[in-house]
Design a protein around this motif. Sequence first.
Motif, short mmCIF file in Angstrom:
data_model
loop_
_atom_site.label_atom_id
_atom_site.label_comp_id
_atom_site.label_asym_id
_atom_site.label_seq_id
_atom_site.Cartn_x
_atom_site.Cartn_y
_atom_site.Cartn_z
N ILE A 123 0.84 -1.20 0.00
CA ILE A 123 0.00 0.00 0.00
C ILE A 123 0.88 1.25 0.00
N GLY A 124 0.27 2.38 -0.31
CA GLY A 124 0.97 3.65 -0.25
C GLY A 124 1.69 4.01 -1.53
N SER A 125 2.20 5.22 -1.58
CA SER A 125 2.79 5.77 -2.81
C SER A 125 3.98 4.98 -3.30
N THR A 126 4.82 4.48 -2.40
CA THR A 126 6.01 3.74 -2.82
C THR A 126 5.62 2.45 -3.53
N MET A 127 4.71 1.69 -2.94
CA MET A 127 4.31 0.41 -3.52
C MET A 127 3.46 0.61 -4.78
N GLU A 128 2.76 1.74 -4.86
CA GLU A 128 1.95 2.02 -6.04
C GLU A 128 2.77 2.61 -7.17
N SER A 133 9.29 11.30 -3.14
CA SER A 133 10.61 11.48 -2.54
C SER A 133 11.56 10.38 -2.97
N GLU A 134 12.80 10.75 -3.13
CA GLU A 134 13.84 9.76 -3.45
C GLU A 134 14.63 9.38 -2.20
N GLU A 135 14.35 10.02 -1.09
CA GLU A 135 15.02 9.73 0.18
C GLU A 135 13.96 9.44 1.24
N ASN A 136 14.39 8.74 2.29
CA ASN A 136 13.49 8.41 3.40
C ASN A 136 12.23 7.71 2.92
N ILE A 137 12.39 6.82 1.96
CA ILE A 137 11.26 6.08 1.41
C ILE A 137 10.85 4.99 2.39
N ILE A 138 9.55 4.86 2.60
CA ILE A 138 9.02 3.83 3.48
C ILE A 138 8.16 2.88 2.66
N SER A 298 -11.32 2.97 9.45
CA SER A 298 -11.66 2.44 8.13
C SER A 298 -10.65 2.96 7.11
N SER A 299 -10.08 2.06 6.34
CA SER A 299 -9.01 2.42 5.40
C SER A 299 -9.34 1.90 4.01
N CYS A 300 -9.14 2.77 3.01
CA CYS A 300 -9.34 2.40 1.60
C CYS A 300 -8.03 2.10 0.89
N THR A 301 -6.94 1.96 1.64
CA THR A 301 -5.62 1.83 1.02
C THR A 301 -5.51 0.59 0.12
N VAL A 302 -6.15 -0.51 0.53
CA VAL A 302 -6.09 -1.73 -0.29
C VAL A 302 -6.90 -1.54 -1.56
N ALA A 303 -8.08 -0.92 -1.45
CA ALA A 303 -8.89 -0.62 -2.64
C ALA A 303 -8.14 0.30 -3.58
N GLU A 304 -7.42 1.27 -3.04
CA GLU A 304 -6.63 2.19 -3.88
C GLU A 304 -5.50 1.43 -4.59
N ALA A 305 -4.84 0.54 -3.85
CA ALA A 305 -3.77 -0.25 -4.47
C ALA A 305 -4.32 -1.12 -5.59
N PRO A 316 -1.61 1.05 -21.72
CA PRO A 316 -0.71 0.75 -22.85
C PRO A 316 0.72 1.14 -22.52
N ASP A 317 1.66 0.63 -23.29
CA ASP A 317 3.06 1.02 -23.11
C ASP A 317 3.19 2.53 -23.26
N GLY A 318 4.05 3.10 -22.43
CA GLY A 318 4.27 4.54 -22.51
C GLY A 318 3.30 5.36 -21.69
N SER A 319 2.48 4.70 -20.84
CA SER A 319 1.54 5.44 -20.01
C SER A 319 2.31 6.23 -18.95
N PHE A 320 1.91 7.48 -18.75
CA PHE A 320 2.61 8.38 -17.83
C PHE A 320 1.74 8.80 -16.66
N HIS A 321 0.70 8.03 -16.34
CA HIS A 321 -0.21 8.47 -15.27
C HIS A 321 0.49 8.53 -13.91
N LEU A 322 1.40 7.58 -13.64
CA LEU A 322 2.11 7.60 -12.36
C LEU A 322 3.13 8.74 -12.32
N ARG A 323 3.74 9.01 -13.45
CA ARG A 323 4.69 10.12 -13.53
C ARG A 323 3.99 11.45 -13.29
#
Length: 444
Positions: A123-128, A133-138, A298-305, A316-323
């Motif tokens: 869950i969370g931004s790192t796993m998604e 951040s490039e430092e202090n990643i959890i 109540s947490s929606c983190t699993v649904a978000e993941a 498709p290849d080249g998708s930039f939604h996470l970027r």
Amino acid sequence: MDSSIGVTTCPRGQPGQPSPEVHWAQCRAAGRQKGLGLLYSALVRPRPEYCEQLRAPQGEKDLRVATTCPEEGNKDAERAMAVTILVWVLQQLILNVRVVGDERDEARRDHSSFPGLGSRFGIGSTMEGWSPSEENIIYRVLVSLIPPYGHAFLPKLCNPGETPERNFRIRVQLVCTCKTEQLVGDMLCFIHHDEEEQRRNRGPSLLQTVCTGSYLDVQKTACRFHQLVKACWVVLPHSRRWRLTMLPCNRSCKFKMARAEEEIIIEIMLGVQQGNSDIFLSSQASEALFTPSTTWTSSCTVAEAKFFERLARRAPDGSFHLRCLQLCARILVGTGFSEYALKTVVMHLLNTTPLSGWHRTHFLLRLDDIMRYLCHCLEEKRLDHFFFGNEKIPEEIVLPPALQRAEPFNLFQHLAQDPDAQAQAMREFTDMQDRLTRMLANDN
């Protein structure tokens, strides 16, 4: 994270049990193991003699880890995958070797003093895949808790009539197991047997170990899990290569693994599933200044993941939604905006814009859409929660009926109640636009 890691037969084991080894074999066969091999070996490859210990019956939704092989050179994806496998190994050790060393006999009757461990989810931004951040990643993982034999979990609202339903207590109720006892022979019923006899033959019940009164206590449960992880760590071979430091955290199990100049921080959250849905009552603290130890939010983190994992399968290849999400999250630093509000904006757009529109060639257009959507929400002082009352949720994501029927929940309610806060948010939004413009200009 929605897929099985694989099925294989462990030595002296039964077919049909998941194993981290088979997934690694698949990665190697696909030729994508570059950069992950050393990390995998150092972190999570168990000794062969522990293979039988690591086996355990798994449910249909078990081993929800990052099963898609990471692209070569994507160190974040490689680390995330290694972390999920490590958590799997630790979880299996906890399930099968509750007490190690000379207390192994005691472990056989320790199965009712701690909740069972079910599926686990990144869950969370790192796993998604969009950590700003490039430092202090959890690296965060949520592990579901299952009532042990002879117990039942009964969630109850802390404040009946609360809208939305966010804070719960989990009542632990003993269940009569006399019929099972007649079949098995050595399982004593907690209700109909003498307490001293139970302690002597079976150990304490969950109510006596991780509960306050009759309610599951977050802090006691997290502390016990913390102790189990620490005890099981010494069994793993990578304990000789990595130094484990348990970090202070009252409502989760947080630890740091370090060697030389490399560090990995992992936080294991605990949660109880609401029915068969993708919503969990989590050990995460609520937004209040003080969260009682018997309160589960109540947490929606699993649904978000699951939402982002579904997109990853279909994009498709080249998708930039996470970027796009990552870049916008970076300009939030120093403002009063939360990453969650921005993530909600992007999820709304992802749910209404064709995935082909998130190709890298439309990168600037989508960034503009995100900023326009956020600006409109600020002006209207309203940003609807993505899951509450949203009729356009993908069918693969299962929500509790109460959440499906709920009125849309406004994440910007505080702006509607405080004109000064809204004026400040508009000023910060203008600064964010300028920051984004400079960032894009520097990249070019």
